[in-house]
Design an enzyme around this catalytic site. Structure first.
Site, mmCIF file in Angstrom:
data_model
loop_
_atom_site.group_PDB
_atom_site.id
_atom_site.type_symbol
_atom_site.label_atom_id
_atom_site.label_comp_id
_atom_site.label_asym_id
_atom_site.label_seq_id
_atom_site.Cartn_x
_atom_site.Cartn_y
_atom_site.Cartn_z
ATOM 1 N N CYS A 29 1.375 -9.451 -4.507
ATOM 2 C CA CYS A 29 1.810 -8.294 -5.275
ATOM 3 C C CYS A 29 3.179 -8.541 -5.905
ATOM 4 O O CYS A 29 3.907 -9.463 -5.523
ATOM 5 C CB CYS A 29 1.853 -7.067 -4.369
ATOM 6 S SG CYS A 29 1.773 -5.508 -5.278
ATOM 7 N N ASP B 28 0.969 -0.511 5.219
ATOM 8 C CA ASP B 28 2.311 -0.961 4.872
ATOM 9 C C ASP B 28 3.320 -0.286 5.799
ATOM 10 O O ASP B 28 2.990 0.634 6.547
ATOM 11 C CB ASP B 28 2.606 -0.614 3.411
ATOM 12 C CG ASP B 28 3.701 -1.476 2.799
ATOM 13 O OD1 ASP B 28 4.256 -2.322 3.517
ATOM 14 O OD2 ASP B 28 3.998 -1.287 1.611
#
Length: 207
Positions: free
Chosen positions: A6, A123
């Site tokens: 990412c 996350d």
């Protein structure tokens, strides 16, 4: 197992990640964040990707119309929602969806059954990393979630610990951003290659 990198901001980084063997690249469309990319820049990068690398757009409480417009302009393959989006907020999107959950403990997974998504990204509760190392989320909690749902494990992953994380959690995939950077928004090619190699090797081991 799938590997997503990412925070892609440049064509060079995208090419290096593709060459290393990643399955997906994440493009962050959140202004004011260290790895923000415009739709115009992302579209130029995405048009060069090979057919089996998925471009994923990362959004944070964006209006649905804006998400759809960016997805069309950039030809995104999947959408990741990183904010406080409720299950009903995601129903009108037709691309595969990833919902980020910020995980400090088991209670943060309570709403998983309410979401109709392709996968969950687990996350840390911190909003964004400015380049500093982030602590991993509790891997025992992530492992329990991975037994019930497709899970992308994120937060605090590096080339040094991703193999152990994969062995412990057995996720559908892993996601890394700052853990393979030279500086915020710029990937370190050696770290990228080692991360992918370590993750792949661990994924092929028998549990």
């Amino acid at each position: 197992m799938r590997i997503k990198l990412c925070g892609i901001t440049s064509l060079d980084d995208a090419r290096r990640c593709v060459d290393a063997g990643v399955d997906a690249l994440g493009f962050i469309f959140v202004p004011g964040t260290p790895r923000h990319v415009t739709a115009e820049t992302a579209a130029r990068i995405i048009e060069t990707l090979p057919p089996f690398v998925t471009p994923v757009g990362v959004f944070w409480d964006h209006p649905a119309g804006q998400v759809k417009a960016i997805a069309e302009e950039c030809r995104l393959g999947a959408l990741q929602f990183h904010g406080d989006e409720a299950p009903e907020d995601l129903l009108e999107h037709r691309l595969p969806l990833i919902k980020t959950l910020k995980v400090a403990g088991t209670a943060d997974l309570a709403r998983m059954p309410e979401y109709r998504v392709a996968a969950f990204l687990l996350d840390s509760p911190a909003r964004w990393s400015e380049g500093a190392a982030r602590p991993p989320i509790p891997w025992d909690v992530a492992a329990d979630a991975a037994r019930r749902h497709p899970v992308l494990l994120s937060a605090g992953l590096t080339p040094d610990n991703v193999a152990l994380a994969v062995r412990r959690v057995r996720p559908y995939g892993v996601d890394v951003n700052s853990g393979v950077e030279a500086r915020p928004g710029v990937k370190d090619p050696a770290k990228v290659r080692r991360f992918v190699a370590e993750a792949r090797a661990a994924a092929t081991e028998q549990p």
